[in-house]
Write a protein that holds these residues in place. Structure first.
Motif, PDB file in Angstrom:
ATOM      1  N   CYS A   1       6.300   4.232  -9.469  1.00 22.67           N
ATOM      2  CA  CYS A   1       7.169   5.106  -8.654  1.00 22.67           C
ATOM      3  C   CYS A   1       8.799   4.374  -8.377  1.00 22.67           C
ATOM      4  O   CYS A   1       9.704   4.763  -8.639  1.00 22.67           O
ATOM      5  CB  CYS A   1       6.681   5.984  -7.508  1.00 22.67           C
ATOM      6  N   LEU A   2       8.361   3.266  -7.545  1.00 19.79           N
ATOM      7  CA  LEU A   2       9.232   2.428  -7.215  1.00 19.79           C
ATOM      8  C   LEU A   2      10.118   1.448  -7.990  1.00 19.79           C
ATOM      9  O   LEU A   2      11.156   1.217  -7.785  1.00 19.79           O
ATOM     10  CB  LEU A   2       9.025   1.483  -5.857  1.00 19.79           C
ATOM     11  N   ASP A   3       9.490   1.532  -9.121  1.00 22.30           N
ATOM     12  CA  ASP A   3      10.544   1.007 -10.404  1.00 22.30           C
ATOM     13  C   ASP A   3      11.636   1.721 -10.529  1.00 22.30           C
ATOM     14  O   ASP A   3      12.724   1.208 -11.243  1.00 22.30           O
ATOM     15  CB  ASP A   3       9.616   0.734 -11.593  1.00 22.30           C
TER      16      ASP A   3
ATOM     17  N   ASP B   1      11.169  10.478   4.279  1.00 23.67           N
ATOM     18  CA  ASP B   1      10.266  11.367   3.957  1.00 23.67           C
ATOM     19  C   ASP B   1       9.276  11.709   4.740  1.00 23.67           C
ATOM     20  O   ASP B   1       8.891  12.939   4.891  1.00 23.67           O
ATOM     21  CB  ASP B   1       9.529  10.765   2.737  1.00 23.67           C
ATOM     22  N   THR B   2       8.609  10.710   5.589  1.00 23.50           N
ATOM     23  CA  THR B   2       7.568  11.016   6.208  1.00 23.50           C
ATOM     24  C   THR B   2       7.756  11.906   7.588  1.00 23.50           C
ATOM     25  O   THR B   2       7.337  12.873   7.865  1.00 23.50           O
ATOM     26  CB  THR B   2       6.981   9.662   6.959  1.00 23.50           C
ATOM     27  N   TYR B   3       9.231  11.606   8.082  1.00 23.08           N
ATOM     28  CA  TYR B   3       9.770  12.293   9.239  1.00 23.08           C
ATOM     29  C   TYR B   3       9.834  13.762   8.719  1.00 23.08           C
ATOM     30  O   TYR B   3       9.441  14.692   9.658  1.00 23.08           O
ATOM     31  CB  TYR B   3      11.099  11.743   9.632  1.00 23.08           C
TER      32      TYR B   3
ATOM     33  N   MET C   1       0.767  -1.325   0.050  1.00 20.83           N
ATOM     34  CA  MET C   1      -0.278  -0.008   0.043  1.00 20.83           C
ATOM     35  C   MET C   1       0.802   1.411   0.269  1.00 20.83           C
ATOM     36  O   MET C   1       0.738   2.273  -0.699  1.00 20.83           O
ATOM     37  CB  MET C   1      -0.853   0.053   1.252  1.00 20.83           C
ATOM     38  N   THR C   2       1.923   1.121   0.666  1.00 22.61           N
ATOM     39  CA  THR C   2       2.737   2.277   1.019  1.00 22.61           C
ATOM     40  C   THR C   2       3.803   2.636  -0.319  1.00 22.61           C
ATOM     41  O   THR C   2       4.636   3.581  -0.219  1.00 22.61           O
ATOM     42  CB  THR C   2       3.524   2.328   2.330  1.00 22.61           C
TER      43      THR C   2
ATOM     44  N   PHE D   1      -0.580   6.310  -2.714  1.00 23.34           N
ATOM     45  CA  PHE D   1      -0.091   6.785  -1.071  1.00 23.34           C
ATOM     46  C   PHE D   1       0.918   7.877  -1.204  1.00 23.34           C
ATOM     47  O   PHE D   1       0.923   9.121  -0.681  1.00 23.34           O
ATOM     48  CB  PHE D   1       0.749   5.569  -0.675  1.00 23.34           C
ATOM     49  N   CYS D   2       1.794   7.947  -2.270  1.00 18.34           N
ATOM     50  CA  CYS D   2       2.848   8.901  -2.712  1.00 18.34           C
ATOM     51  C   CYS D   2       1.978  10.443  -2.868  1.00 18.34           C
ATOM     52  O   CYS D   2       2.459  11.366  -2.388  1.00 18.34           O
ATOM     53  CB  CYS D   2       3.696   8.617  -4.014  1.00 18.34           C
ATOM     54  N   HIS D   3       0.667  10.217  -3.413  1.00 19.28           N
ATOM     55  CA  HIS D   3       0.061  11.488  -3.693  1.00 19.28           C
ATOM     56  C   HIS D   3      -0.304  12.193  -2.461  1.00 19.28           C
ATOM     57  O   HIS D   3      -0.569  13.162  -2.605  1.00 19.28           O
ATOM     58  CB  HIS D   3      -1.253  10.981  -4.293  1.00 19.28           C
ATOM     59  N   LEU D   4      -0.337  11.588  -1.369  1.00 15.34           N
ATOM     60  CA  LEU D   4      -0.695  12.263  -0.042  1.00 15.34           C
ATOM     61  C   LEU D   4      -0.126  13.256   0.143  1.00 15.34           C
ATOM     62  O   LEU D   4      -0.277  14.375   0.793  1.00 15.34           O
ATOM     63  CB  LEU D   4      -0.573  11.040   1.007  1.00 15.34           C
ATOM     64  N   CYS D   5       1.227  13.177  -0.177  1.00 15.42           N
ATOM     65  CA  CYS D   5       2.478  14.217   0.177  1.00 15.42           C
ATOM     66  C   CYS D   5       2.764  14.866  -1.091  1.00 15.42           C
ATOM     67  O   CYS D   5       3.716  15.852  -1.112  1.00 15.42           O
ATOM     68  CB  CYS D   5       3.555  13.656   1.001  1.00 15.42           C
TER      69      CYS D   5
END
Ligand code: HEC
Ligand code: HEC
Ligand code: HEC
Ligand code: HEC
Ligand code: HEC
Ligand code: HEC
Ligand code: HEC
Ligand code: HEC
Length: 386
Positions: free
Chosen positions: A74-76, A96-98, A37-38, A43-47
């Motif tokens: 993205c992660l590719d 990133d989250t931090y 999911m992350t 998920f990336c779209h959130l930020c």
């Protein structure tokens, strides 16, 4: 207390075993679901939520890119190959989250506006876009390539991957993306990275005009061996083929507005070249055709062609998913892949020309008919293989 629990477990050993297995599987499953999911663009779209191009709009720009269309996620790109590469990307995600929680909006924008040099390095692009690059990385990647199905990257084995996506081996082919261009000569002689030229890839609003200027500026100083600005045909192979009505096996329909028949060349329409304006608009049609209606013909050609391409792109996604499912079930899909590859090569020819049929409407329609027929054929073939 503990002993009674153990006693109970011993007496109900079968039940206990089943319960433990269910627990472990569930827990593992939830963990993997969280990882999954992350990793998703949603998920990336959130930020990274903005629309359009540039910093903060990375998800939206990706959605409208060729990589987005082809299922390259993205992660590719933003995660290195293998399980360790994936884990490292996930740790980067924690950072990133931090930072999302601790830095200001301005600081975030500042970081996103100045992506670091080694963000998606050239070798990583070559992992998918060349055979040798893929082999070298696969041989030197430490740890297993994958644990479970997480992303496309870990299944990339060339040449198979490349061929199925209709891509050239950029280090050996010198006809790529519709242009005559020798990657290995330019990369090795001038020490250029992928991002020096493909600065528009996926996220940025760089125009094709900037890209052409980059080429011709260097060539102007490089002497006669390098093609100069008026040698349109040397670089723009696919547009020449489209105008001539060749390039697709078995279909040949020259444009009535090019070549000996009409006594016309590229610069009869591309009249702004000397002023640095390469792309003509619908206004240019009335240079030769007096009737204003010809502007509408331009719009009508462009609109109907792009609508058709959109429909075909959706069918492509559906068909490729069905093929991958069939492969997972070990069905004999070799011939179906061949039909599919032929169709996407033809579709790509039209997309690479980039004019939505203005260069040769009749030919474009004939090619898109062939693509549609091949897609239909592939679905029928797929129904009949086991
Ligand atoms: C919780 C918010 C958040 C989420 C979710 C998030 N990001 Fe970010 N991202 C940030 C922030 C804040 C920055 C800028 C600071 C930094 O470099 O970490 C950033 C920066 C980046 C950078 C640039 C790093 C650099 O060195 O220039 C990339 C690449 C990136 N994110 C990719 C992703 C991808 C891919 C996802 C989804 C898998 C994602 N992000 C999800 C907040 C987030
Ligand atoms: C084909 C590879 C590729 C894919 C797929 C891709 N990116 Fe990127 N990304 C890049 C490259 C290359 C850069 C470096 C800057 C540039 O050239 O635009 C970059 C830069 C970034 C940055 C740094 C800030 C910026 O705007 O330049 C962020 C954040 C980012 N990508 C997020 C994402 C997210 C989120 C996704 C998925 C929705 C994604 N990327 C998909 C190649 C990719
Ligand atoms: C996971 C594999 C993968 C990686 C990594 C990857 N690509 Fe691609 N790339 C693809 C696929 C698949 C397509 C085909 C898209 C289509 O069907 O048109 C593509 C298409 C392209 C195209 C042609 C379409 C366009 O957007 O103009 C260019 C140029 C390109 N890639 C450059 C890059 C660069 C530069 C990088 C590194 C920053 C990169 N790719 C990383 C798989 C990958
Ligand atoms: C000197 C400029 C330059 C450099 C450096 C460069 N490219 Fe290209 N690339 C081009 C041009 C020009 C084209 C063809 C027209 C287009 O699509 O823009 C192209 C096309 C492509 C395509 C499309 C192929 C297809 O079959 O559709 C891919 C993929 C690609 N490049 C990948 C890369 C990768 C990966 C790197 C780094 C290793 C790289 N390029 C470095 C100029 C460059
Ligand atoms: C750093 C300078 C530089 C840049 C940037 C550059 N070129 Fe070149 N290019 C050269 C030189 C020098 C030659 C002559 C090489 C030779 O033939 O010895 C050349 C030769 C060529 C040739 C003829 C050789 C062949 O492959 O048949 C083509 C076509 C070409 N370049 C296309 C491009 C395109 C397209 C771009 C932009 C994406 C580009 N070049 C960008 C320096 C450059
Ligand atoms: C040295 C190689 C080279 C030569 C010569 C050349 N081009 Fe280009 N041209 C390019 C590249 C590379 C691009 C960018 C392609 C891309 O990104 O898809 C481009 C882009 C373009 C575009 C798109 C511009 C835009 O902003 O949408 C047009 C139109 C164009 N060229 C027409 C011409 C014409 C007409 C001539 C001859 C007068 C010519 N080109 C000569 C390499 C060349
Ligand atoms: C009948 C007029 C006409 C002729 C002849 C013509 N073009 Fe074009 N070309 C156009 C128009 C109009 C556009 C812009 C289409 C659009 O914006 O959708 C265009 C767009 C382009 C583009 C940009 C494609 C992209 O990817 O965006 C290139 C490159 C190009 N032409 C090259 C050529 C070359 C090379 C020749 C000669 C072999 C040629 N054209 C002959 C009218 C013409
Ligand atoms: C440099 C002159 C020139 C330009 C610019 C030009 N054409 Fe043409 N066009 C011709 C010639 C020459 C013919 C073939 C002779 C004929 O039948 O009229 C033709 C034929 C046609 C035809 C089929 C015959 C007819 O007259 O209906 C259409 C449709 C057409 N052009 C549309 C366009 C569109 C749309 C544009 C703008 C993208 C355009 N033309 C730009 C010269 C031009």
């Amino acid at each position: 207390m503990l002993t009674t629990v153990f006693d109970w477990c011993k007496r109900h050993i079968v039940l206990f075993t089943i319960a433990s297995v269910i627990f472990v599987v569930m827990f593992g499953f939830i963990n993997i679901q969280i990882l999954h999911m992350t990793s998703e663009p949603e998920f990336c779209h959130l930020c990274h939520p903005a629309q359009g191009f540039g910093p903060l709009a990375e998800v939206d720009s990706w959605e409208h890119s060729a990589h987005g269309d082809a299922g390259v996620s993205c992660l590719d790109c933003h995660g290195r190959p293998g399980v360790l590469g994936y884990a490292k990307a996930k740790l980067g995600g924690l950072k990133d989250t931090y930072l999302q929680l601790t830095i200001s909006k301005e600081e975030k924008l500042e970081i996103l506006s100045n992506p670091s040099e080694d963000l998606v390095p050239s070798w990583h692009c070559l992992y998918c876009h060349s055979d040798e690059g893929n082999q070298t990385v696969r041989e030197t990647t430490k740890g297993p390539m994958k644990l479970v199905n997480m992303r496309m990257l870990d299944d990339v084995v060339n040449p198979e991957f490349r061929e199925r996506k209709g891509l050239a081996d950029i280090m050996t082919d010198d006809f790529v993306g519709g242009t005559h261009f020798d990657h290995s000569l330019h990369i090795e002689d001038f020490d250029l990275t992928c991002r020096d030229c493909h600065f528009g890839v996926v996220h940025n609003p760089a125009t094709a005009t900037d890209r052409m200027n980059f080429c011709v500026a260097c060539h102007a100083d490089a002497g006669d061996d390098a093609p100069q600005i008026n040698d349109c045909a040397v670089c723009h192979e696919v547009q020449v083929a489209m105008n001539e009505g060749t390039g697709i096996e078995g279909i040949e329909i020259p444009s009535m507005m090019y070549g000996d028949a009409a006594d016309m060349t590229c610069t009869d329409c591309h009249t702004g070249v000397t002023k640095g304006i390469y792309r003509p608009s619908s206004e240019s049609c009335t240079d030769c055709h007096e009737d204003e209606e010809y502007k509408e013909i331009f719009d009508e050609w462009a609109a109907s062609t792009s609508a058709r391409i959109d429909v075909l792109k959706d069918i492509r996604v559906e068909l490729e998913a069905a093929l991958l499912d069939a492969d997972a079930a070990k069905r004999g899909t070799d011939d179906v892949w061949k039909t599919y590859e032929q169709a996407i090569l033809n579709l790509k020819f039209v997309r690479n020309d980039g004019t939505h049929s203005v260069h040769n409407n009749e030919y474009t329609e004939a090619i898109l008919d062939a693509v549609e027929a091949d897609f239909k054929k592939a679905f029928i073939q797929l129904d009949s293989v086991w």
